[in-house]
Design a protein around this motif. Structure first.
Motif, PDB file in Angstrom:
ATOM      1  N   ILE A   1       0.866  -0.962   0.101  1.00  9.27           N
ATOM      2  CA  ILE A   1       0.016  -0.061   0.016  1.00  9.27           C
ATOM      3  C   ILE A   1       1.001   1.264  -0.014  1.00  9.27           C
ATOM      4  CG2 ILE A   1      -1.487   1.351   1.472  1.00  9.27           C
ATOM      5  CD1 ILE A   1      -2.818  -1.390   2.316  1.00  9.27           C
ATOM      6  N   ILE A   2       2.059   1.191   0.902  1.00 15.06           N
ATOM      7  CA  ILE A   2       3.043   2.443   0.853  1.00 15.06           C
ATOM      8  C   ILE A   2       3.441   2.691  -0.273  1.00 15.06           C
ATOM      9  CG2 ILE A   2       4.820   3.470   1.969  1.00 15.06           C
ATOM     10  CD1 ILE A   2       3.948   1.735   4.398  1.00 15.06           C
ATOM     11  N   GLU A   3       3.947   1.621  -1.106  1.00  9.05           N
ATOM     12  CA  GLU A   3       4.588   1.716  -2.312  1.00  9.05           C
ATOM     13  C   GLU A   3       3.641   2.098  -3.551  1.00  9.05           C
ATOM     14  OE1 GLU A   3       5.993  -2.283  -3.838  1.00  9.05           O
ATOM     15  OE2 GLU A   3       7.811  -1.523  -3.403  1.00  9.05           O
ATOM     16  N   ARG A   4       2.572   1.761  -3.571  1.00  6.79           N
ATOM     17  CA  ARG A   4       1.525   2.175  -4.520  1.00  6.79           C
ATOM     18  C   ARG A   4       1.303   3.553  -4.009  1.00  6.79           C
ATOM     19  NH1 ARG A   4      -0.359  -0.451  -8.409  1.00  6.79           N
ATOM     20  NH2 ARG A   4      -0.183  -2.574  -8.344  1.00  6.79           N
ATOM     21  N   PHE A   5       0.924   4.062  -2.944  1.00 10.23           N
ATOM     22  CA  PHE A   5       0.887   5.524  -2.626  1.00 10.23           C
ATOM     23  C   PHE A   5       1.753   6.262  -3.080  1.00 10.23           C
ATOM     24  CE2 PHE A   5       0.573   9.095   0.118  1.00 10.23           C
ATOM     25  CZ  PHE A   5      -0.536   9.608  -0.063  1.00 10.23           C
ATOM     26  N   LEU A   6       2.969   5.901  -2.949  1.00 10.67           N
ATOM     27  CA  LEU A   6       4.434   6.815  -3.223  1.00 10.67           C
ATOM     28  C   LEU A   6       4.280   6.985  -4.805  1.00 10.67           C
ATOM     29  CD1 LEU A   6       6.890   5.535  -0.547  1.00 10.67           C
ATOM     30  CD2 LEU A   6       5.963   7.639  -0.805  1.00 10.67           C
ATOM     31  N   ILE A   7       4.158   5.964  -5.338  1.00  6.29           N
ATOM     32  CA  ILE A   7       4.246   6.127  -6.863  1.00  6.29           C
ATOM     33  C   ILE A   7       2.959   6.430  -7.783  1.00  6.29           C
ATOM     34  CG2 ILE A   7       3.524   3.757  -7.358  1.00  6.29           C
ATOM     35  CD1 ILE A   7       5.961   3.446  -9.515  1.00  6.29           C
ATOM     36  N   GLU A   8       1.686   6.310  -7.214  1.00  4.37           N
ATOM     37  CA  GLU A   8       0.696   6.556  -7.900  1.00  4.37           C
ATOM     38  C   GLU A   8       0.266   7.839  -7.425  1.00  4.37           C
ATOM     39  OE1 GLU A   8      -2.230   3.521  -7.297  1.00  4.37           O
ATOM     40  OE2 GLU A   8      -1.269   1.922  -8.336  1.00  4.37           O
TER      41      GLU A   8
ATOM     42  N   ILE B   1      -7.146   5.441  -0.929  1.00  2.00           N
ATOM     43  CA  ILE B   1      -6.851   6.427  -2.071  1.00  2.00           C
ATOM     44  C   ILE B   1      -6.240   5.890  -3.153  1.00  2.00           C
ATOM     45  CG2 ILE B   1      -5.388   8.331  -2.376  1.00  2.00           C
ATOM     46  CD1 ILE B   1      -5.535   9.251   0.515  1.00  2.00           C
ATOM     47  N   ILE B   2      -5.513   4.626  -3.121  1.00  7.51           N
ATOM     48  CA  ILE B   2      -4.940   4.131  -4.163  1.00  7.51           C
ATOM     49  C   ILE B   2      -5.804   3.101  -4.650  1.00  7.51           C
ATOM     50  CG2 ILE B   2      -2.426   4.071  -3.246  1.00  7.51           C
ATOM     51  CD1 ILE B   2      -2.562   1.454  -2.453  1.00  7.51           C
ATOM     52  N   ASP B   3      -5.183   2.699  -5.839  1.00  9.27           N
ATOM     53  CA  ASP B   3      -5.993   1.464  -6.469  1.00  9.27           C
ATOM     54  C   ASP B   3      -5.200   0.115  -6.465  1.00  9.27           C
ATOM     55  OD1 ASP B   3      -7.860  -0.015  -8.311  1.00  9.27           O
ATOM     56  OD2 ASP B   3      -6.796   0.950 -10.301  1.00  9.27           O
TER      57      ASP B   3
END
Length: 144
Positions: free
Chosen positions: A78-85, A114-116
């Motif tokens: 989740i953290i990875e996706r939030f940071l990149i997306e 917030i992320i997908d």
């Protein structure tokens, strides 16, 4: 500083790579800590009922340890996706590794809204490379 969740995640990934018990040396290498530090934390996790450790055989997560490791892995993704997306952080993997130990479950759940996130998370995680394979593909596509 490595947290309980980071140790559980590292043990889980090491078990997947070895297809069996995780050696404490491999766990120490993955977390970039000394074998003595890894052994100390493994002893604490065993006392909490999250794993079984047998000298010279390695470490096996209990059912509760596996669940907590999968939760930690999902939070990391989740953290990875939030940071990149959302934040479009170029070095998102380094930042995610820094943040995974300090963000609690509530924050991760709110970021998740917030992320997908992919439905196969965290099973899409590539244990051998310690990365989310799906993000890796997307990152390569977006850099073209």
């Amino acid at each position: 500083m490595n947290t309980q969740a980071q140790y559980l995640k590292a043990i889980y990934l090491t078990q997947q790579q070895a297809d069996g018990p995780a050696s404490t040396g491999n766990v120490a290498d993955l977390l970039d800590v000394s074998p003595a530090s890894a052994n100390e934390m493994i002893g604490k996790l065993e006392d909490r009922g999250l794993l079984d450790h047998e000298k010279y055989k390695g470490v096996d997560l209990t059912d509760e340890g596996i669940q907590q490791a999968r939760d930690a892995l999902q939070n990391y993704c989740i953290i990875e996706r939030f940071l990149i997306e959302v934040l479009e952080v170029e070095d998102f993997r380094t930042e995610a590794k820094t943040l995974e130990g300090v963000i609690d479950e509530t924050v991760a759940e709110r970021l998740d809204t917030i992320i997908d996130r992919e439905p196969q998370c965290p099973d899409c995680f590539n244990a051998e490379d310690d990365v989310c394979g799906l993000i890796d593909v997307e990152a390569e596509v977006s850099s073209d």
